[in-house]
Design an enzyme around this catalytic site. Structure first.
Site, PDB file in Angstrom:
ATOM      1  N   SER A  91     -50.013 -19.199 -38.158  1.00 20.86           N
ATOM      2  CA  SER A  91     -49.127 -18.249 -38.820  1.00 20.86           C
ATOM      3  C   SER A  91     -49.134 -16.946 -38.036  1.00 20.86           C
ATOM      4  O   SER A  91     -50.001 -16.729 -37.176  1.00 20.86           O
ATOM      5  CB  SER A  91     -49.603 -18.020 -40.259  1.00 20.86           C
ATOM      6  OG  SER A  91     -48.776 -17.081 -40.929  1.00 20.86           O
ATOM      7  N   LEU A  92     -48.174 -16.086 -38.331  1.00 15.45           N
ATOM      8  CA  LEU A  92     -48.189 -14.753 -37.738  1.00 15.45           C
ATOM      9  C   LEU A  92     -49.417 -13.986 -38.200  1.00 15.45           C
ATOM     10  O   LEU A  92     -50.109 -13.349 -37.413  1.00 15.45           O
ATOM     11  CB  LEU A  92     -46.909 -14.005 -38.129  1.00 15.45           C
ATOM     12  CG  LEU A  92     -46.807 -12.530 -37.727  1.00 15.45           C
ATOM     13  CD1 LEU A  92     -46.849 -12.369 -36.217  1.00 15.45           C
ATOM     14  CD2 LEU A  92     -45.541 -11.903 -38.301  1.00 15.45           C
ATOM     15  N   TYR A  93     -49.706 -14.068 -39.489  1.00 15.54           N
ATOM     16  CA  TYR A  93     -50.866 -13.371 -40.044  1.00 15.54           C
ATOM     17  C   TYR A  93     -51.256 -14.020 -41.365  1.00 15.54           C
ATOM     18  O   TYR A  93     -50.537 -14.857 -41.915  1.00 15.54           O
ATOM     19  CB  TYR A  93     -50.551 -11.890 -40.268  1.00 15.54           C
ATOM     20  CG  TYR A  93     -49.501 -11.632 -41.330  1.00 15.54           C
ATOM     21  CD1 TYR A  93     -49.855 -11.271 -42.628  1.00 15.54           C
ATOM     22  CD2 TYR A  93     -48.138 -11.761 -41.038  1.00 15.54           C
ATOM     23  CE1 TYR A  93     -48.888 -11.048 -43.602  1.00 15.54           C
ATOM     24  CE2 TYR A  93     -47.175 -11.542 -42.008  1.00 15.54           C
ATOM     25  CZ  TYR A  93     -47.550 -11.185 -43.283  1.00 15.54           C
ATOM     26  OH  TYR A  93     -46.605 -10.980 -44.251  1.00 15.54           O
ATOM     27  N   LEU A  94     -52.411 -13.646 -41.897  1.00 14.95           N
ATOM     28  CA  LEU A  94     -52.874 -14.033 -43.218  1.00 14.95           C
ATOM     29  C   LEU A  94     -53.003 -12.765 -44.043  1.00 14.95           C
ATOM     30  O   LEU A  94     -53.639 -11.797 -43.611  1.00 14.95           O
ATOM     31  CB  LEU A  94     -54.231 -14.736 -43.119  1.00 14.95           C
ATOM     32  CG  LEU A  94     -54.948 -15.072 -44.434  1.00 14.95           C
ATOM     33  CD1 LEU A  94     -54.187 -16.145 -45.201  1.00 14.95           C
ATOM     34  CD2 LEU A  94     -56.380 -15.530 -44.154  1.00 14.95           C
ATOM     35  N   GLY A  95     -52.376 -12.760 -45.228  1.00 17.06           N
ATOM     36  CA  GLY A  95     -52.427 -11.576 -46.071  1.00 17.06           C
ATOM     37  C   GLY A  95     -53.825 -11.306 -46.622  1.00 17.06           C
ATOM     38  O   GLY A  95     -54.761 -12.094 -46.424  1.00 17.06           O
ATOM     39  N   GLY A  97     -54.399 -10.302 -50.050  1.00 20.20           N
ATOM     40  CA  GLY A  97     -54.395 -10.240 -51.503  1.00 20.20           C
ATOM     41  C   GLY A  97     -55.180 -11.351 -52.166  1.00 20.20           C
ATOM     42  O   GLY A  97     -55.861 -12.167 -51.514  1.00 20.20           O
ATOM     43  N   HIS A 571     -21.212 -16.912 -11.472  1.00 15.87           N
ATOM     44  CA  HIS A 571     -22.018 -16.637 -12.667  1.00 15.87           C
ATOM     45  C   HIS A 571     -22.081 -15.134 -12.909  1.00 15.87           C
ATOM     46  O   HIS A 571     -21.608 -14.343 -12.082  1.00 15.87           O
ATOM     47  CB  HIS A 571     -23.416 -17.248 -12.560  1.00 15.87           C
ATOM     48  CG  HIS A 571     -24.259 -16.755 -11.423  1.00 15.87           C
ATOM     49  ND1 HIS A 571     -23.956 -16.998 -10.093  1.00 15.87           N
ATOM     50  CD2 HIS A 571     -25.413 -16.031 -11.403  1.00 15.87           C
ATOM     51  CE1 HIS A 571     -24.878 -16.463  -9.321  1.00 15.87           C
ATOM     52  NE2 HIS A 571     -25.777 -15.861 -10.092  1.00 15.87           N
ATOM     53  N   ASP A 575     -25.264  -9.157  -9.038  1.00 15.63           N
ATOM     54  CA  ASP A 575     -25.071  -9.282  -7.590  1.00 15.63           C
ATOM     55  C   ASP A 575     -23.998 -10.316  -7.235  1.00 15.63           C
ATOM     56  O   ASP A 575     -23.724 -10.550  -6.050  1.00 15.63           O
ATOM     57  CB  ASP A 575     -26.391  -9.605  -6.876  1.00 15.63           C
ATOM     58  CG  ASP A 575     -27.057 -10.870  -7.363  1.00 15.63           C
ATOM     59  OD1 ASP A 575     -26.933 -11.179  -8.564  1.00 15.63           O
ATOM     60  OD2 ASP A 575     -27.715 -11.556  -6.552  1.00 15.63           O
ATOM     61  N   HIS A 628     -29.294 -22.193 -13.670  1.00 16.91           N
ATOM     62  CA  HIS A 628     -29.606 -20.825 -13.234  1.00 16.91           C
ATOM     63  C   HIS A 628     -29.112 -19.843 -14.288  1.00 16.91           C
ATOM     64  O   HIS A 628     -29.828 -18.921 -14.686  1.00 16.91           O
ATOM     65  CB  HIS A 628     -28.956 -20.561 -11.885  1.00 16.91           C
ATOM     66  CG  HIS A 628     -29.261 -19.216 -11.307  1.00 16.91           C
ATOM     67  ND1 HIS A 628     -30.516 -18.876 -10.842  1.00 16.91           N
ATOM     68  CD2 HIS A 628     -28.471 -18.124 -11.121  1.00 16.91           C
ATOM     69  CE1 HIS A 628     -30.491 -17.628 -10.401  1.00 16.91           C
ATOM     70  NE2 HIS A 628     -29.261 -17.154 -10.563  1.00 16.91           N
ATOM     71  N   ASP A 650     -25.496 -19.679  -7.084  1.00 15.25           N
ATOM     72  CA  ASP A 650     -26.952 -19.768  -7.093  1.00 15.25           C
ATOM     73  C   ASP A 650     -27.440 -21.093  -7.662  1.00 15.25           C
ATOM     74  O   ASP A 650     -28.567 -21.190  -8.156  1.00 15.25           O
ATOM     75  CB  ASP A 650     -27.541 -18.609  -7.906  1.00 15.25           C
ATOM     76  CG  ASP A 650     -27.482 -17.290  -7.141  1.00 15.25           C
ATOM     77  OD1 ASP A 650     -26.932 -17.282  -6.022  1.00 15.25           O
ATOM     78  OD2 ASP A 650     -27.968 -16.270  -7.677  1.00 15.25           O
TER      79      ASP A 650
END
Length: 773
Positions: A91-95, A97, A571, A575, A628, A650
């Site tokens: 997970s992103l984080y654990l709360g 609470g 593309h 350049d 590319h 390219d």
């Protein structure tokens, strides 16, 4: 926003519900083997998925869809209590609470964990998991203290947060630099794929999607993926001390950043390729659902998911439906352009109403984010209505009293079908951040939605600043006008050119290549670019390829006495396309600008594979060669005497090929081996850069015994010593000397330690990226 990494876990699930099954389930005694499961007409155009990602066939009986956050939490608690072999939480984080602490308690009190038979493996983001005094680490510390032998807590750290940035950037802002954002919850042979984090709102009143799938091979795959991410992540011990993983060969925030990125990227790429090979040809027995995991790790150069999403959007046929859901509406410019200009399907997009956005009411700048998303939606609507697409594309908003909306995904409905046959789940916001990050999931909640109202009042500061911050791609673009950014980009390339060629003004001499009824004037530009003035000898009509230096082009037009009517752009990179607008303004006569990408300046004629037109009597065919860039076009020309030439930008160089910036090895294989290699052998090859000497050194490294390569090196060295361009080559010559067009040859495959052409393409391009002669 760039430089934010999300580790994508997207599963494309084929036929989730029995009522949508494609044909009958096979008799269990039958054993059918296919290279892909898309055998019916409504999905046959998606068969390329098997060449991009591993395929896991399962039965829909083993797939459960959870619809409520409370049920999601209860399922987590149940599995944390009863799992007996392995638990992996990502997970992103654990709360911090009460509900989150109960989850940890369920792990601690699991009898198998107490008996040291159950392994618990946790991966979070370092920045997000370390924020504030009470954080994910403090909640998890008691778990490690109870049984550190059977518990591992890893923290992913982006390689871009380092030095002064790491030291001084405030906590709530440093996560814009990079994040680990997978949401995977594995219990023995069961996996929950979701967009939901492990925190209170996601357990109570924040709507998301939750797929519970029981399958050993699939859980093994994701456990393996997580373990490889942990190999280059940080590790936490029971005393909350942080150190490098025992298997980590490079530090993410110290030392050489590129070394870390290459090491980590290679680790994931190799795992994905091995998994794809193992799961590419599958025995289908009693399966009606197929899962294709794809991965997006933008900061490590892994962009499989953005390629898959773009291709699905672009190839959905007429009369089909695409239903897209996102908690945060900030589609990439590429996705917006594809939906408006390329997609033939009808599209319905569901997003969070500002009142259902989790940022509403947040302190400081974050509190204005919901209105910035509304502004992006408004501008998108204005654009598609301006292009008369208002009946094909519609916007909806989710609004439910007391709830926020975090669900994301995509559903594909075949023509004339009331049911979807494919869905994307994971974390796809489909925005600039998500293309560089992870993709969450979404749930089909149109019964809770309403037609989007995009005309609501937007705070002034959001109109001035917020839109650019959320929508543009780099920090520079948040702060500077686009015109100034273009000027700085031009200045950068011109400085490089001056450093390379000095007062000579040109890296090579101008030469003319005369064919029976067509003349090509080679015009050097910048430090190593080539532009090409193509003239029809009969009519004196002319076209210019990639005119990055307009004044040089105008001088050549005058010298050759031709009438320039067309600009052919391979593309969108500056350049190659950076001179289009200036050249159009300076020309006295109207000119058509051709290209395959809406990002190309001054574009008037967007082309696709197989499109044809003429330059005087010279016939031109467009060859779509994405890799590319996603919109790369090569131009194949033939004069009235049958002599041909191809302008490859390219994609194909003499002795080499372009980097895979926006594509895959499969795409480059298709471009080089399946398309360009099948042109007539005597076709002249005019490429976009003077890279020949360096390319041939690498070719010799790959095939040291190849006499054609040794001869080509001698020829190139002689030409460069005289200041003469090494272009043109021929298709026949490239098939003899170019390792990227020889990936099916045993000598090249042995060098790459691979047994198939596409794996070889991937391996030698990866090697070439860091090759030093």
């Amino acid at each position: 926003m760039t430089n934010i990494i999300y580790l994508v876990c997207i599963a494309m699930i084929r036929r989730i519900i029995n009522s949508v099954i494609e044909g009958t389930i096979q008799n269990p005694h039958e054993s059918l083997i296919y290279s892909h499961p898309f055998t019916k007409t409504d999905t046959s155009h998606f068969k390329w998925l098997s060449s991009v990602a591993p395929c896991f066939p399962v039965s829909s009986k083993n797939v459960q869809i959870i619809t409520e956050p409370k049920q999601f939490y209860e399922t987590l608690i149940q599995y944390c209590t009863t799992a007996s072999e392995r638990i992996t939480l990502v997970s992103l984080y654990l709360g911090v609470g009460e509900l989150e602490n109960k989850l940890v308690t369920a792990l601690k009190t699991n009898q198998h964990f107490k008996d040291k038979k159950l392994k618990v493996n946790i991966l979070l983001d370092y920045v997000r998991g370390s924020r504030d005094k009470q954080n994910s680490r403090t909640v998890l510390q008691p778990l490690l203290q109870s049984n550190e032998t059977n518990c591992t807590v890893s923290l992913y750290h982006t390689p871009h947060l380092r030095g002064l940035l790491k030291k001084y950037m405030p906590n709530r802002f440093n996560e814009i630099v990079g994040l680990q954002h997978m949401k995977l919850y594995i219990f023995d042979d069961t996996i929950i794929i979701s967009g939901a984090n492990l925190s209170n709102d996601y357990f109570t009143n924040r709507q998301d999607r939750y797929f519970v799938i029981q399958d050993r091979k699939l859980t093994d795959f994701y456990c393996g993926l997580v373990q490889r991410v942990q190999n280059f992540s940080l590790k936490m011990d029971k005393d909350d001390r942080i150190s490098l993983s025992a298997n980590c060969k490079a530090c993410p925030y110290k030392g050489n950043k590129n070394n870390f990125i290459e090491y980590a990227g290679d680790l994931i790429e190799q795992y994905l390729e091995d998994s794809r090979r193992e799961q590419n040809t599958i025995q289908f027995q009693g399966c009606d659902t197929w899962i294709f995991p794809t991965v997006q790790m933008g900061q490590l150069g892994i962009e499989h998911d953005s390629y898959v999403t773009e291709k699905i959007l672009a190839e959905a046929p007429r009369n089909s439906y695409l239903k897209i859901a996102t908690g945060y509406f900030n589609l990439t410019s590429q996705y917006m352009n594809t939906l408006i200009y390329d997609t033939q399907a009808n599209c319905e997009i569901l997003m969070a109403h500002p009142k259902a956005n989790g940022f509403l009411g947040a302190k400081g700048i974050a509190g204005g984010i919901p209105y910035a998303y509304s502004l992006i939606a408004k501008k998108f609507k204005e654009l598609y209505e301006k292009k008369n697409q208002g009946t094909r594309i519609r916007l909806f908003e989710y609004l439910k009293n007391g709830w926020t909306y975090h669900a994301k995904g995509l559903w594909y409905y075949p023509p004339n079908s009331q049911f979807p046959c494919m869905t994307i789940i994971g974390s796809p916001n489909f925005g600039e951040r998500s293309v560089e990050h992870l993709h969450n999931e979404c749930i089909q909640l149109y019964n809770r939605s309403q037609i989007a109202h995009t005309e609501r009042k937007i705070p002034l500061w959001i109109n001035i600043f917020g839109y650019r911050v959320l929508y543009k791609k780099s920090l520079m673009s948040y702060l500077l006008p686009n015109k100034l950014i273009q000027g700085l980009t031009a200045a950068y390339f011109k400085v490089l050119a001056f450093k390379s060629v000095g007062l000579r003004g040109s890296h090579s001499s101008h030469i003319n290549i005369s064919l029976p009824k067509m003349k090509v004037t080679v015009l050097p530009a910048l430090s190593d670019n080539y532009m090409y003035l193509i003239s029809d000898e009969n009519t004196k009509e002319a076209a210019i390829v990639d005119p990055v230096a307009p004044d040089t082009v105008l001088e050549a037009i005058q010298n050759e006495g031709v009438n320039l009517t067309k600009i052919l752009t391979t593309h969108h990179h500056w350049d190659h396309a950076g001179g289009n607008e200036e050249l159009v303004k300076k020309l006295q006569n109207p000119v058509e600008v051709y290209g395959g990408d809406n990002r190309i300046g001054a574009l008037t004629n967007k082309v696709k594979d197989g499109d044809k037109f003429k330059i005087g009597d010279i016939s031109v065919e467009c060859l779509f060669t994405p890799c590319h860039t996603t919109g790369h076009i090569c131009y194949y020309l033939k004069d009235t005497k049958g002599q041909s030439a191809v302008f490859t930008g390219d994609t194909l160089f003499i002795g080499g090929c372009g980097r895979f910036f926006e594509g895959t090895a499969e795409q480059m294989y298709s471009a080089l081996v399946e398309k360009l290699a099948n042109l007539p052998d005597d076709t002249l090859v005019f490429c976009g850069h003077e890279y020949t000497q360096q390319n041939l050194k690498f070719a010799r490294h790959v095939e040291s015994e190849n006499r054609d390569i040794l001869k080509a090196i001698a020829d190139a060295d002689q030409k460069r010593n005289q200041g003469v361009p090494t272009v043109p080559s021929t298709i026949a010559n490239e098939k003899r000397i170019n390792p990227f067009m020889r990936v099916m040859m045993g000598t090249v495959q042995r060098h790459a330690s691979c047994s198939d052409a596409i794996a070889t393409m991937h391996a030698i391009r990866k090697e070439k990226d860091s090759f030093k002669a």
